[in-house]
Scaffold this motif. Structure first.
Motif, PDB file in Angstrom:
ATOM      1  N   TYR A 161      50.537  75.612  19.315  1.00  0.00           N
ATOM      2  CA  TYR A 161      50.105  74.968  20.585  1.00  0.00           C
ATOM      3  C   TYR A 161      51.145  74.965  21.775  1.00  0.00           C
ATOM      4  N   LEU A 162      52.626  74.973  21.373  1.00  0.00           N
ATOM      5  CA  LEU A 162      53.266  75.065  22.547  1.00  0.00           C
ATOM      6  C   LEU A 162      53.419  76.512  23.015  1.00  0.00           C
ATOM      7  N   SER A 163      53.260  77.537  22.204  1.00  0.00           N
ATOM      8  CA  SER A 163      53.282  78.850  22.654  1.00  0.00           C
ATOM      9  C   SER A 163      52.194  79.382  23.416  1.00  0.00           C
ATOM     10  N   PHE A 164      51.102  79.086  23.143  1.00  0.00           N
ATOM     11  CA  PHE A 164      49.813  79.225  23.886  1.00  0.00           C
ATOM     12  C   PHE A 164      49.892  78.477  25.110  1.00  0.00           C
ATOM     13  N   GLY A 165      50.495  77.182  25.185  1.00  0.00           N
ATOM     14  CA  GLY A 165      50.672  76.640  26.444  1.00  0.00           C
ATOM     15  C   GLY A 165      51.514  77.275  27.441  1.00  0.00           C
ATOM     16  N   LEU A 166      52.688  77.812  27.026  1.00  0.00           N
ATOM     17  CA  LEU A 166      53.637  78.304  27.624  1.00  0.00           C
ATOM     18  C   LEU A 166      52.692  79.725  28.257  1.00  0.00           C
ATOM     19  N   TRP A 167      52.040  80.425  27.540  1.00  0.00           N
ATOM     20  CA  TRP A 167      51.145  81.557  28.110  1.00  0.00           C
ATOM     21  C   TRP A 167      50.038  80.970  28.937  1.00  0.00           C
ATOM     22  N   LYS A 168      50.072  79.695  29.361  1.00  0.00           N
ATOM     23  CA  LYS A 168      49.146  79.365  30.525  1.00  0.00           C
ATOM     24  C   LYS A 168      47.588  79.321  29.851  1.00  0.00           C
ATOM     25  N   ALA A 169      47.673  78.861  28.317  1.00  0.00           N
ATOM     26  CA  ALA A 169      46.309  78.851  27.619  1.00  0.00           C
ATOM     27  C   ALA A 169      46.401  77.741  26.657  1.00  0.00           C
ATOM     28  N   PRO A 170      46.721  76.439  27.208  1.00  0.00           N
ATOM     29  CA  PRO A 170      47.193  75.242  26.200  1.00  0.00           C
ATOM     30  C   PRO A 170      45.446  74.927  25.675  1.00  0.00           C
ATOM     31  N   PHE A 171      45.782  74.513  24.548  1.00  0.00           N
ATOM     32  CA  PHE A 171      44.410  74.181  23.774  1.00  0.00           C
ATOM     33  C   PHE A 171      44.411  72.968  23.028  1.00  0.00           C
ATOM     34  N   MET A 172      45.609  72.288  22.624  1.00  0.00           N
ATOM     35  CA  MET A 172      45.698  70.857  22.070  1.00  0.00           C
ATOM     36  C   MET A 172      46.948  70.358  22.337  1.00  0.00           C
TER      37      MET A 172
ATOM     38  N   GLY B  59      40.610  63.405  17.304  1.00  0.00           N
ATOM     39  CA  GLY B  59      40.327  63.775  18.530  1.00  0.00           C
ATOM     40  C   GLY B  59      40.676  63.279  19.944  1.00  0.00           C
ATOM     41  N   ASP B  60      41.343  61.995  19.615  1.00  0.00           N
ATOM     42  CA  ASP B  60      41.715  61.199  20.862  1.00  0.00           C
ATOM     43  C   ASP B  60      42.679  62.107  21.396  1.00  0.00           C
ATOM     44  N   ASP B  61      43.488  62.966  20.868  1.00  0.00           N
ATOM     45  CA  ASP B  61      44.595  63.817  21.418  1.00  0.00           C
ATOM     46  C   ASP B  61      44.322  65.161  21.556  1.00  0.00           C
ATOM     47  N   ASP B  62      43.930  65.930  20.285  1.00  0.00           N
ATOM     48  CA  ASP B  62      43.714  67.347  20.590  1.00  0.00           C
ATOM     49  C   ASP B  62      42.520  67.674  21.049  1.00  0.00           C
ATOM     50  N   LEU B  63      41.401  67.045  21.021  1.00  0.00           N
ATOM     51  CA  LEU B  63      40.030  67.141  21.499  1.00  0.00           C
ATOM     52  C   LEU B  63      40.099  66.854  23.034  1.00  0.00           C
ATOM     53  N   PHE B  64      40.723  65.810  23.411  1.00  0.00           N
ATOM     54  CA  PHE B  64      40.837  65.460  24.908  1.00  0.00           C
ATOM     55  C   PHE B  64      41.487  66.352  25.752  1.00  0.00           C
TER      56      PHE B  64
END
Length: 379
Positions: free
Chosen positions: A191-202, A230-235
């Motif tokens: 999730y951190l790597s995709f976030g750094l690629w401007k594609a956060p997902f959780m 899901g209160d964290d990842d799904l939100f």
């Protein structure tokens, strides 16, 4: 035909794994990301640290004093006492007398149509004093006195809505803890790597920040009230974008949680986490699924080739396959070691081969069971 199929599976697995390991995970492991080095001024925006706790007397007794060692100039701590039957209420009363910036609210019951933790968090956020909310759990500890400052910097200083951080687990002896360290770091890399690629997902609720005003504008957990977890990842999955989300990769901004000590407790916890994954957006499930699928292709094809080539004594090809598997394991070890140092400040990465193989059973067996489960509960 069988040999060709094994080479085909192995080749596809290698190609996809190379993309994930070098281009995606490598972004977290090796690239330099800006960190906030300046201290917050007395005029800095206020922050509410929010914790939902159900029968967490012992953890809160340990955590609360640590929270008030934070060096951020303007913050308070809100504990939501969620239907606790232990000594949590008395502890909070005693500690509120000692720490003026500690506040609490009590949940006496949960409505039938709402899951308990989401209801508790929503109540806590509604009565939070400040607009910047920083979430963690009762069994977590900040890694440094700069945790609040660094975790909320993207929101306060950069105008972001979300700030995603890492939460690891205490190192202990034993195979279970070594697996927990490996799996937690792998999840963080995803999730951190995709976030750094401007594609956060959780994100993870043990170390997550966002604005109260945004939470209320989006009507809290609308659409996922009935789901356990899901209160964290799904939100985050529903609302985080490359523009409104900041990544905080800094050992001083991490939190450290108490790990499960038995396989039974761990499997119950992970069953809940993996179950929530079925409700991620389709393209985001593919981000996790493609890694796991290529990982399976790599090992099925690779081990199949080693057995086939060994039986028929084709040693030159056997050596090629063995060398590729070894190089990938060295690459995984290197990435995990570097990422661990950057994310949580420690570099100990052990049993890479065993844990990497165990991931096959973890994802495909436990993941399938969790996906179909109907008996998921928080507490």
């Amino acid at each position: 035909m069988g040999l060709f199929l094994l080479w085909f599976l192995f080749g596809i697995g290698i190609l996809i794994q190379a993309v994930y390991l070098l281009l995606i995970f490598g972004r977290t492991a090796w690239s330099k990301t800006p960190t906030s080095s300046s201290s917050a001024s007395e005029s800095a925006e206020g922050v509410t640290v929010l914790i939902s706790a159900h029968n967490e007397y012992h953890n809160l007794k340990r955590l609360i004093p640590k929270l008030f060692e934070q060096e951020y100039p303007k913050y308070d701590v809100m504990i939501v006492n969620d239907r606790s039957t232990d000594r949590t209420k008395r502890l909070l009363e005693e500690m509120m007398a000692e720490y003026p910036r500690l506040r609490s609210v009590t949940v006496k019951y949960t409505p039938n149509h709402v899951t308990s933790k989401k209801f508790a968090l929503t109540l806590g956020i509604k009565v939070a004093k400040y607009d910047v909310i920083l979430l963690t759990d009762a069994d977590c500890m900040p890694s440094s006195p700069q945790w609040i400052e660094k975790m909320t910097a993207p929101i306060r200083e950069e105008g972001k809505t979300f700030a995603l951080g890492f939460s690891g687990y205490e190192s202990q002896k034993g195979m279970l803890n070594r697996w927990i360290q490996f799996e937690t770091l792998l999840t963080g890399l995803l999730y951190l790597s995709f976030g750094l690629w401007k594609a956060p997902f959780m994100g993870v609720g043990r170390n997550l920040s966002y604005r109260k005003s945004f939470f209320m504008e989006m009507k809290a957990f609308k659409g996922i009230w009935h789901l356990e977890g899901g209160d964290d990842d799904l939100f985050v999955n529903a609302y985080a974008t490359g523009k409104n989300t900041g990544l905080v990769i800094d050992p001083e901004a991490a939190t450290v949680s108490l790990p499960k000590e038995t396989w039974k407790e761990y499997l119950v916890q992970k069953k809940r986490h993996l179950h929530a994954g079925k409700y991620l957006r389709g393209e985001d499930k593919q981000k996790i699924g493609l890694y796991s699928f290529s990982h399976a292709l790599f090992w099925i094809g690779g081990l199949g080739l080693l057995i086939y080539l060994g039986v028929f004594k084709q040693w030159e090809q056997f050596l090629v396959v063995f060398s590729i598997i070894t190089m990938r394991l060295i690459l995984v070890w290197s990435i995990f070691r570097s990422a661990s140092k950057r994310i949580q400040g420690k570099v100990k990465v052990s049993q890479t081969l065993i844990n990497d193989l165990f991931y096959l059973a973890y994802f495909w067996v436990l993941g399938t069971v969790s996906y179909q489960a109907k008996d998921i509960k928080w507490k």
